[in-house]
Design an enzyme around this catalytic site. Sequence first.
Site, PDB file in Angstrom:
ATOM      1  N   LYS A   1       0.828  -1.216   0.000  1.00  0.00           N
ATOM      2  CA  LYS A   1       0.000   0.000   0.000  1.00  0.00           C
ATOM      3  C   LYS A   1       0.861   1.265   0.000  1.00  0.00           C
ATOM      4  O   LYS A   1       0.606   2.195  -0.746  1.00  0.00           O
ATOM      5  CB  LYS A   1      -0.919   0.037   1.232  1.00  0.00           C
ATOM      6  CG  LYS A   1      -1.986  -1.029   1.253  1.00  0.00           C
ATOM      7  CD  LYS A   1      -3.023  -0.773   2.345  1.00  0.00           C
ATOM      8  CE  LYS A   1      -2.427  -0.774   3.742  1.00  0.00           C
ATOM      9  NZ  LYS A   1      -1.942  -2.100   4.196  1.00  0.00           N
TER      10      LYS A   1
ATOM     11  N   ARG B   1     -10.150   0.804   8.885  1.00  0.00           N
ATOM     12  CA  ARG B   1      -9.653  -0.537   9.175  1.00  0.00           C
ATOM     13  C   ARG B   1     -10.724  -1.404   9.801  1.00  0.00           C
ATOM     14  O   ARG B   1     -10.479  -2.581  10.046  1.00  0.00           O
ATOM     15  CB  ARG B   1      -8.515  -0.420  10.173  1.00  0.00           C
ATOM     16  CG  ARG B   1      -7.162  -0.877   9.640  1.00  0.00           C
ATOM     17  CD  ARG B   1      -6.165  -0.655  10.758  1.00  0.00           C
ATOM     18  NE  ARG B   1      -4.895  -1.264  10.548  1.00  0.00           N
ATOM     19  CZ  ARG B   1      -3.881  -0.698   9.900  1.00  0.00           C
ATOM     20  NH1 ARG B   1      -4.037   0.459   9.334  1.00  0.00           N
ATOM     21  NH2 ARG B   1      -2.738  -1.313   9.791  1.00  0.00           N
TER      22      ARG B   1
ATOM     23  N   ARG C   1      11.219  -6.330   4.689  1.00  0.00           N
ATOM     24  CA  ARG C   1      11.139  -4.878   4.880  1.00  0.00           C
ATOM     25  C   ARG C   1      11.844  -4.474   6.187  1.00  0.00           C
ATOM     26  O   ARG C   1      12.599  -3.519   6.223  1.00  0.00           O
ATOM     27  CB  ARG C   1       9.663  -4.452   4.936  1.00  0.00           C
ATOM     28  CG  ARG C   1       9.464  -3.002   5.373  1.00  0.00           C
ATOM     29  CD  ARG C   1       8.024  -2.564   5.202  1.00  0.00           C
ATOM     30  NE  ARG C   1       7.198  -2.899   6.352  1.00  0.00           N
ATOM     31  CZ  ARG C   1       5.878  -2.836   6.368  1.00  0.00           C
ATOM     32  NH1 ARG C   1       5.215  -2.483   5.278  1.00  0.00           N
ATOM     33  NH2 ARG C   1       5.194  -3.142   7.436  1.00  0.00           N
TER      34      ARG C   1
ATOM     35  N   ARG D   1      10.555  -1.257  12.317  1.00  0.00           N
ATOM     36  CA  ARG D   1       9.504  -0.606  13.099  1.00  0.00           C
ATOM     37  C   ARG D   1       9.274  -1.412  14.367  1.00  0.00           C
ATOM     38  O   ARG D   1       9.497  -2.619  14.389  1.00  0.00           O
ATOM     39  CB  ARG D   1       8.207  -0.625  12.274  1.00  0.00           C
ATOM     40  CG  ARG D   1       8.068   0.544  11.353  1.00  0.00           C
ATOM     41  CD  ARG D   1       6.985   0.342  10.329  1.00  0.00           C
ATOM     42  NE  ARG D   1       5.749  -0.276  10.810  1.00  0.00           N
ATOM     43  CZ  ARG D   1       4.699  -0.475  10.045  1.00  0.00           C
ATOM     44  NH1 ARG D   1       4.721  -0.111   8.773  1.00  0.00           N
ATOM     45  NH2 ARG D   1       3.618  -1.031  10.516  1.00  0.00           N
TER      46      ARG D   1
ATOM     47  N   ARG E   1      -1.062  -8.488  13.511  1.00  0.00           N
ATOM     48  CA  ARG E   1      -1.578  -7.551  12.507  1.00  0.00           C
ATOM     49  C   ARG E   1      -2.273  -8.280  11.369  1.00  0.00           C
ATOM     50  O   ARG E   1      -3.288  -7.818  10.852  1.00  0.00           O
ATOM     51  CB  ARG E   1      -0.443  -6.675  11.976  1.00  0.00           C
ATOM     52  CG  ARG E   1      -0.191  -5.465  12.879  1.00  0.00           C
ATOM     53  CD  ARG E   1       1.233  -4.978  12.817  1.00  0.00           C
ATOM     54  NE  ARG E   1       1.650  -4.593  11.486  1.00  0.00           N
ATOM     55  CZ  ARG E   1       2.906  -4.660  11.046  1.00  0.00           C
ATOM     56  NH1 ARG E   1       3.854  -5.097  11.831  1.00  0.00           N
ATOM     57  NH2 ARG E   1       3.200  -4.287   9.825  1.00  0.00           N
TER      58      ARG E   1
HETATM   59  P1  ADP Z   1       0.544  -2.195   8.504  1.00  0.00           P
HETATM   60  O1  ADP Z   1       1.889  -2.413   7.879  1.00  0.00           O
HETATM   61  O2  ADP Z   1       0.255  -3.215   9.561  1.00  0.00           O
HETATM   62  O3  ADP Z   1      -0.541  -2.041   7.501  1.00  0.00           O
HETATM   63  P2  ADP Z   1       0.208   0.604   9.437  1.00  0.00           P
HETATM   64  O4  ADP Z   1       1.417   1.458   9.314  1.00  0.00           O
HETATM   65  O5  ADP Z   1      -0.925   0.894   8.529  1.00  0.00           O
HETATM   66  O6  ADP Z   1       0.722  -0.883   9.344  1.00  0.00           O
HETATM   67  O7  ADP Z   1      -0.343   0.653  10.941  1.00  0.00           O
HETATM   68  C1  ADP Z   1       0.472   0.343  12.053  1.00  0.00           C
HETATM   69  C2  ADP Z   1      -0.355   0.296  13.338  1.00  0.00           C
HETATM   70  O8  ADP Z   1      -0.985   1.565  13.572  1.00  0.00           O
HETATM   71  C3  ADP Z   1      -1.503  -0.705  13.358  1.00  0.00           C
HETATM   72  O9  ADP Z   1      -1.073  -2.011  13.679  1.00  0.00           O
HETATM   73  C4  ADP Z   1      -2.407  -0.091  14.429  1.00  0.00           C
HETATM   74  O10 ADP Z   1      -1.912  -0.326  15.724  1.00  0.00           O
HETATM   75  C5  ADP Z   1      -2.291   1.397  14.162  1.00  0.00           C
HETATM   76  N1  ADP Z   1      -3.306   1.883  13.206  1.00  0.00           N
HETATM   77  C6  ADP Z   1      -3.064   2.415  11.980  1.00  0.00           C
HETATM   78  N2  ADP Z   1      -4.209   2.762  11.370  1.00  0.00           N
HETATM   79  C7  ADP Z   1      -5.205   2.433  12.226  1.00  0.00           C
HETATM   80  C8  ADP Z   1      -6.622   2.510  12.177  1.00  0.00           C
HETATM   81  N3  ADP Z   1      -7.253   3.005  11.097  1.00  0.00           N
HETATM   82  N4  ADP Z   1      -7.333   2.072  13.248  1.00  0.00           N
HETATM   83  C9  ADP Z   1      -6.725   1.582  14.331  1.00  0.00           C
HETATM   84  N5  ADP Z   1      -5.399   1.453  14.446  1.00  0.00           N
HETATM   85  C10 ADP Z   1      -4.635   1.875  13.406  1.00  0.00           C
END
Ligand code: ADP
Length: 190
Positions: free
Chosen positions: A13, A88, A127, A136, A147
């Site tokens: 993404k 989400r 990654r 991260r 996740r």
């Molecule tokens: P990923 O690589 O898992 O898609 P993101 O960078 O999108 O990671 O998100 C990392 C973390 O940030 C998630 O695991 C969650 O804890 C939090 N997070 C991000 N976006 C949301 C959301 N829309 N609702 C709830 N938590 C979120």
Amino acid sequence: MRLILLGPPGAGKGTQAERLVNEYGIKQLSTGEMLRAAVAAKTPVGLKVASILEKGELVSDEIVCAIISDRVDEPDCENGFILDGFPRTIAQAEALDKLLEEKKLTLDGVVEIRVDEGILLGRIERRASESVDGPRADDNAEALKKRLAVYSAQTAPLVDYYAKTGLLKTVDGMQDIDGVFASIKQALED
Ligand code: ADP
């Protein structure tokens, strides 16, 4: 243009969002990045969410919805935006519908990047090992599995939610980066 990018962690993404930003002159709004920035800056929200992020769990709908609602009002979103990592959950999607309606904005498309689940762990581990800033906090095996599980349980249902609105465009995320981007552009311009 206002878009949502849907797909599990590791689907690409972020990479595709960056290209869409350049192609369409719109802003990428990544809730994950915004939350990580809040954690790094130790803001009140950051202090509240740090341990949640680390475990790979979801931050409350209330927090992320407030962040997005404020962010789309900024002048740099005038041309449009790509939501990456939001919504989400179904509750977040409903909240987004409501806030867009209040702001008199509409969505142009929801792009689902579909990948075989089996490749995701490997992609994210790679990654983490290649990141110049170091991995991260949530790119460890345990948080990763969490996740992915959260994605299947809470986020995957959004595919049906947006299919019903006619906005859903599914692209094959197993192609190379250029191939995925070409498919997204084609889907959006059809
Ligand atoms: P990923 O690589 O898992 O898609 P993101 O960078 O999108 O990671 O998100 C990392 C973390 O940030 C998630 O695991 C969650 O804890 C939090 N997070 C991000 N976006 C949301 C959301 N829309 N609702 C709830 N938590 C979120």
